[in-house]
Structure formats: structure tokens, C-alpha cells
Design an enzyme around this catalytic site. Structure first.
Site, PDB file in Angstrom:
ATOM      1  N   THR A 131     -19.998 -43.232 -55.587  1.00  0.00           N
ATOM      2  CA  THR A 131     -19.856 -41.774 -55.559  1.00  0.00           C
ATOM      3  C   THR A 131     -19.080 -41.293 -54.334  1.00  0.00           C
ATOM      4  OG1 THR A 131     -22.027 -41.573 -54.497  1.00  0.00           O
ATOM      5  CG2 THR A 131     -21.952 -41.372 -56.906  1.00  0.00           C
ATOM      6  N   UNK A 132     -18.456 -42.213 -53.636  1.00  0.00           N
ATOM      7  CA  UNK A 132     -17.642 -41.846 -52.472  1.00  0.00           C
ATOM      8  C   UNK A 132     -16.171 -41.887 -52.874  1.00  0.00           C
TER       9      UNK A 132
END
Length: 271
Positions: A131-132
């Protein structure tokens, strides 16, 4: 009783000192996030970063969609968490590398980070999560770099807590929408998604007490190189300090040093 109070008092003093030291930087970051919620400022900052980028194929400039809120309770909590981890980390350039526990995807076997270090070969440790957005945008560049230098170094991806969980500081630019990990199975499942995007790379996951993340100050993402048990490269904290181009430069200089000295290989580079 006084003997018992000593360690607790020392710990409390250290926590208070850390808060005093971190507060100015935290407030400055909060102000920057608040300013970035103004679209005209955000677009100008992102445009300037794009124009100044010198290694766009490896380190693409940060991209933040207009729909993303930057200054929220969740974002400030995440920033504070990351800054505290960085302050209290035990990994430092030139010092012994923390040998924390991680879990292998195959068989869920518990092992330690330095188990993946082979003799006098550098071990590149890459911390991140799906999710980065900056981490995922650089994953293919990291994979190519690993393939190019597999003859002189070992590479390890360590999946840590989500940078932008769907139930926290949500990012619509994230490749996947994944909530915070509630159990090891959640983290292992998320790591399988990372492995799909980087086939051939060795992936392990941090334990649920986040021991590796804490020891290396890895949140949101971070790069390290360990050589013979010592930290010889410590990348900056992501997203700004996370640079594949720096990693490539270190490996190239290390390779040149090996060719020039025929063996000593003790190359310590701070970039």
C-alpha cells in the site's frame, strides 16, 4: 522498590526527551501536509519534484492524486509513528545490524534477517508494503537491480506493516487496498501480492510485533545494506529518502572495489 523504579524512570525520561526532540520536526511535517491539501500548492510541489528528478527510471517522482487528503488524524498518527521508529531504531551506519526475526512465506518458518547473509557478500534489505505507492513504483527497478548484481550480493524483501492501510491513512494511489494486519496470515497474504509483482525475489514478512520494522526504523519504506554483520548503507526514510539510484550507485562502487582490490571488499559508502 526504588531499585525497580530506576529502569522505568530512565525509560520515561527517554520517552519525554524523544518527544521534545521530535515535536518540532513533527509539527513542520504536519504543516507541510496541511499546505499540500491546497491543490495549487500540491501541483506546484509535485511539478517541481518531477522537473528536478535525475533518475526517473529508477526513482519516479512522487505522484499524489487530487482525491487524497494529506493532513488528517490518520496521516499525522502515521507520521508520528514513523518518526518515533526512526528515533528509537537500533540500526545505525557502521554498527552491528539487528538480527531480528522474520517469517518465510514457504512453510511459515521463523528465521532471522542475517540468516540470508552469505559470507562476505553484501545483503540488501528492502523494507516496504503493497500500500506504499513509492515503494511499489520502484519495485521493478529494484528487481532489475537485483538481477544485475546477483553475482556479488544477496537481496531480501521484508514485508512490514501497511504504509497506507484501507482502514487508516488511505491512499487511492496504492496498488492494493489492504487493511491493517490483524494476524500473521493477513501479512503473509499481502506479501504474496508483493511476490507476484517481483517474481524471483526473496520475500519474508516481519513478525506481528513488528520487531524488524522497529529495529531498522523502516516505516514507510527503507533500504539497508549489511556486510559481515555491519550496516554499511542506510537509506533515508521513505518516501523522500527511499532511492533505488543510491542503492545502484553503492553496488556499482562496491563491484568496482572488488575488481580493483581482488578481494578485500570492505566498502563503506554513506550517501
Amino acid at each position: 522498590m526504588l531499585h525497580c523504579a530506576g529502569p522505568h524512570t530512565g525509560k520515561l525520561v527517554k520517552q519525554v526527551a524523544a518527544c521534545c526532540l521530535l515535536l518540532p520536526r513533527f509539527l513542520l511535517t504536519g504543516l507541510m501536509l496541511w499546505l499540500l491539501d491546497f491543490q495549487c500548492i500540491r501541483r506546484r510541489v509535485l511539478l517541481t519534484a518531477r522537473e528536478e528528478s535525475t533518475a526517473e527510471h529508477e526513482d519516479p517522482p512522487l505522484c499524489v492524486s487530487d482525491s487524497n487528503r494529506m493532513c488528517t488524524v490518520e496521516s499525522l498518527r502515521a507520521v508520528w509513528h514513523g518518526q518515533k521508529l526512526d528515533y528509537f531504531k537500533s540500526a545505525h551506519l557502521g554498527c552491528s545490524a539487528p538480527n531480528t526475526e522474520v517469517v518465510m512465506l514457504e512453510g511459515r518458518r521463523l528465521c532471522k534477517i542475517l540468516d540470508f547473509s552469505q559470507g562476505k557478500r553484501p545483503l540488501v534489505v528492502n523494507f516496504g508494503s503493497c500500500t506504499u505507492p513509492p515503494f511499489m513504483a520502484r519495485l521493478q527497478a529494484y528487481r532489475r537491480l537485483a538481477a544485475q548484481h546477483v553475482g556479488i550480493a544477496d537481496f531480501l524483501l521484508v514485508y512490514i506493516e501497511e504504509a497506507h492501510p484501507s482502514d487508516g491513512w488511505l491512499s487511492t494511489d496504492a496498488s492494493y487496498q489492504i487493511p491493517q494486519h490483524q494476524c500473521l496470515q493477513d501479512r503473509l497474504a499481502a506479501a504474496q501480492l508483493m511476490l507476484q509483482g517481483a517474481p524471483g525475489c526473496r520475500v519474508v514478512v516481519d513478525t506481528m510485533d513488528n520487531s524488524s520494522n522497529a529495529a531498522y526504523g523502516a516505516y514507510f519504506e527503507r533500504l539497508y545494506i549489511v556486510l559481515e554483520g555491519k550496516v554499511v548503507y542506510q537509506g533515508g526514510r521513505g518516501p523522500e529518502g527511499y532511492k533505488i539510484s543510491e542503492l545502484r550507485m553503492w553496488l556499482e562502487q562496491y563491484q568496482q572495489g572488488l575488481m580493483g582490490t581482488k578481494g578485500s571488499g570492505q566498502v563503506v559508502i554513506q550517501v
